[in-house]
Design a protein around this motif. Structure first.
Motif, PDB file in Angstrom:
ATOM      1  N   LYS A   1       0.735  -1.221  -0.136  1.00 53.79           N
ATOM      2  CA  LYS A   1      -0.025  -0.004  -0.007  1.00 53.79           C
ATOM      3  C   LYS A   1       0.944   1.347  -0.018  1.00 53.79           C
ATOM      4  CE  LYS A   1      -0.812   0.704   4.951  1.00 53.79           C
ATOM      5  NZ  LYS A   1      -1.618   1.084   6.046  1.00 53.79           N
ATOM      6  N   GLN A   2       1.994   1.162   0.395  1.00 50.68           N
ATOM      7  CA  GLN A   2       2.859   2.374   0.628  1.00 50.68           C
ATOM      8  C   GLN A   2       4.376   1.820   0.883  1.00 50.68           C
ATOM      9  OE1 GLN A   2       0.643   3.715   3.991  1.00 50.68           O
ATOM     10  NE2 GLN A   2       2.529   4.325   4.937  1.00 50.68           N
TER      11      GLN A   2
ATOM     12  N   ASP B   1      -2.332  -4.537   2.979  1.00 51.83           N
ATOM     13  CA  ASP B   1      -2.172  -3.913   4.300  1.00 51.83           C
ATOM     14  C   ASP B   1      -1.670  -5.091   4.905  1.00 51.83           C
ATOM     15  OD1 ASP B   1      -2.739  -2.213   6.224  1.00 51.83           O
ATOM     16  OD2 ASP B   1      -4.558  -1.732   6.111  1.00 51.83           O
TER      17      ASP B   1
ATOM     18  N   THR C   1      -3.675  -3.210  -3.435  1.00 47.73           N
ATOM     19  CA  THR C   1      -2.407  -2.879  -2.497  1.00 47.73           C
ATOM     20  C   THR C   1      -2.924  -3.533  -1.268  1.00 47.73           C
ATOM     21  OG1 THR C   1      -3.500  -0.674  -1.660  1.00 47.73           O
ATOM     22  CG2 THR C   1      -2.342  -0.480  -3.754  1.00 47.73           C
TER      23      THR C   1
ATOM     24  N   THR D   1      -7.720  -0.888  -2.547  1.00 52.89           N
ATOM     25  CA  THR D   1      -6.597  -0.682  -1.681  1.00 52.89           C
ATOM     26  C   THR D   1      -6.661  -1.087  -0.184  1.00 52.89           C
ATOM     27  OG1 THR D   1      -7.566   1.483  -1.159  1.00 52.89           O
ATOM     28  CG2 THR D   1      -6.033   1.336  -3.031  1.00 52.89           C
ATOM     29  N   PHE D   2      -5.269  -1.147   0.463  1.00 56.97           N
ATOM     30  CA  PHE D   2      -5.530  -1.677   2.008  1.00 56.97           C
ATOM     31  C   PHE D   2      -6.184  -3.098   1.967  1.00 56.97           C
ATOM     32  CE2 PHE D   2      -6.357   2.951   1.742  1.00 56.97           C
ATOM     33  CZ  PHE D   2      -4.995   3.356   1.872  1.00 56.97           C
TER      34      PHE D   2
ATOM     35  N   ASP E   1       6.395   7.052   2.377  1.00 55.78           N
ATOM     36  CA  ASP E   1       4.904   6.891   3.064  1.00 55.78           C
ATOM     37  C   ASP E   1       3.916   7.769   2.014  1.00 55.78           C
ATOM     38  OD1 ASP E   1       5.192   5.332   5.040  1.00 55.78           O
ATOM     39  OD2 ASP E   1       5.697   7.089   6.668  1.00 55.78           O
ATOM     40  N   CYS E   2       4.348   7.665   0.542  1.00 58.33           N
ATOM     41  CA  CYS E   2       3.479   8.429  -0.164  1.00 58.33           C
ATOM     42  C   CYS E   2       1.622   7.666  -0.389  1.00 58.33           C
ATOM     43  CB  CYS E   2       4.080   8.439  -1.555  1.00 58.33           C
ATOM     44  SG  CYS E   2       5.326   9.846  -1.736  1.00 58.33           S
ATOM     45  N   ASN E   3       1.942   6.392  -0.632  1.00 59.23           N
ATOM     46  CA  ASN E   3       0.555   5.726  -0.720  1.00 59.23           C
ATOM     47  C   ASN E   3      -0.078   6.292  -2.091  1.00 59.23           C
ATOM     48  OD1 ASN E   3      -1.805   4.232  -0.478  1.00 59.23           O
ATOM     49  ND2 ASN E   3      -2.582   5.367   1.066  1.00 59.23           N
ATOM     50  N   GLN E   4       0.612   6.181  -3.055  1.00 63.62           N
ATOM     51  CA  GLN E   4       0.274   6.840  -4.431  1.00 63.62           C
ATOM     52  C   GLN E   4       0.256   5.850  -5.518  1.00 63.62           C
ATOM     53  OE1 GLN E   4       2.335  10.319  -4.563  1.00 63.62           O
ATOM     54  NE2 GLN E   4       0.937  11.598  -3.321  1.00 63.62           N
TER      55      GLN E   4
ATOM     56  N   GLN F   1      -2.605   3.510  -6.836  1.00 61.31           N
ATOM     57  CA  GLN F   1      -3.919   4.285  -7.296  1.00 61.31           C
ATOM     58  C   GLN F   1      -3.432   5.004  -8.579  1.00 61.31           C
ATOM     59  OE1 GLN F   1      -2.396   4.146  -4.259  1.00 61.31           O
ATOM     60  NE2 GLN F   1      -3.960   4.669  -2.624  1.00 61.31           N
TER      61      GLN F   1
END
Length: 249
Positions: free
Chosen positions: A117-118, A177, A175, A141-142, A123-126, A129
Motif C-alpha cells: 500500500k505504501q 495492508d 494494494t 486498496t488496503f 509513505d506516499c501511498n500513491q 492508485q
C-alpha cells in the motif's frame, strides 16, 4: 494467470535514519537496505495464490538504481519466477514509477498487479492508485483478504466503519495492508536457486517513459522533539491550560 509484483528497495525498518548535515536528504551510506515490508506482503500473497494453483507465473519488478537487483534476487528467493529491473540513475517519484509499471503491464499483460500500500521511506501511498488510473483498471486498496475466482477477485479491506468487500473484474490492481498475511522466511537453498532465475534489465527510454522529476526537495529536517508533559492538579486547571495556553478549546 500472470501476476506482477512491484518491490522497492528501502532503508531497513530496524535502522534509525539520519538526515544529512546539509539537509539535502537522508544519509544511506553504509546503511542496511531491504525490501519494503508492504511489498513483502504483496509478494507473499502472490506466492500463496500460485501455491493454490490459481496463478501460473509471478514476476517481480523494481524501479531504481542498479543495487535494486539485490532486492529482486530476494524476491526470487521468496518464490518469484523471474524479475525485471527498470534501471534509473536515481530514486524516482510515485508518478514516474506508475508510468513505468504501466508500460511494463502493457508489455507483460498480467491479469493482476499486487503492490504494497505504501513504501516506508516516503509513505506516499500513491503508486497503486496512480497505476490503476493510468491503466483504467479497477482497484482495491488496503487489502486484508484476497480471494481469486474465475475472472474476478474478491478483496476485503478495512475502512473507518469496519470491513468492506469489493468484487473486481480482472485485470485489476490490489494494494496490501499489514493484516493480509505474514511473509515467509527466505531459506538458503532458495537463495541459491534465485541466482539462476532470469533477471532482465531495461531503461526507462526502452519503455518510452520520461522519468524526469517534477518535484524538487527544498530541505529535509528531523521532526521536532516532543516536549515534556505537564501534570495538573485538577480538571479546572486542565481546562484553563487548554483554553488559555494551548488555545484548542
Amino acid at each position: 494467470m500472470k501476476v506482477l509484483v512491484p518491490v522497492k528497495r528501502v532503508v531497513d525498518y530496524n535502522v534509525k535514519v539520519r538526515v544529512k548535515p546539509d539537509g539535502s536528504g537522508v544519509d544511506i551510506a553504509n546503511v542496511k537496505m531491504s525490501m519494503n515490508p508492504f511489498d513483502e506482503i504483496a509478494l507473499e500473497e502472490a506466492m500463496r495464490l500460485k501455491e493454490a494453483g490459481k496463478v501460473t507465473e509471478v514476476v517481480a519488478v523494481s524501479c531504481g538504481v542498479t543495487q535494486c537487483q539485490e532486492t529482486l534476487r530476494t524476491a526470487m528467493a521468496i518464490g518469484a519466477d523471474r524479475a525485471i529491473l527498470v534501471d534509473t540513475e536515481s530514486d524516482i517519484g510515485p508518478l514516474a514509477v506508475a508510468k513505468l509499471l504501466k508500460a511494463l503491464a502493457d508489455k507483460e499483460q498480467p491479469q493482476l498487479i499486487i503492490l504494497g500500500k505504501q513504501a516506508i521511506d516516503d509513505d506516499c501511498n500513491q503508486t497503486g492508485q496512480m497505476l490503476a488510473a493510468l491503466l483504467g483498471w479497477p482497484q482495491a486498496t488496503f487489502a486484508s483478504k484476497v480471494v481469486l475466482e474465475e475472472g474476478k477477485v474478491s478483496v476485503t479491506r478495512e475502512v473507518d466503519g469496519g470491513l468492506e468487500t469489493l468484487s473486481l473484474t480482472l485485470p485489476a490492481i490490489i494494494t496490501t495492508d499489514l493484516r493480509l498475511n505474514e511473509p515467509r522466511y527466505v531459506t538458503l537453498p532458495n537463495i541459491m536457486k534465485a541466482k539462476k532465475k532470469p533477471l532482465d534489465t531495461v531503461k526507462p527510454a526502452d519503455l518510452g517513459v520520461d522519468v524526469a522529476s517534477r518535484v524538487k526537495t527544498l530541505k529535509v529536517v528531523e521532526p521536532p522533539k516532543r516536549s515534556a508533559g505537564v501534570k495538573v492538579p485538577d480538571i479546572a486547571t486542565l481546562v484553563a491550560k487548554l483554553r488559555n495556553e494551548a488555545k484548542v478549546i
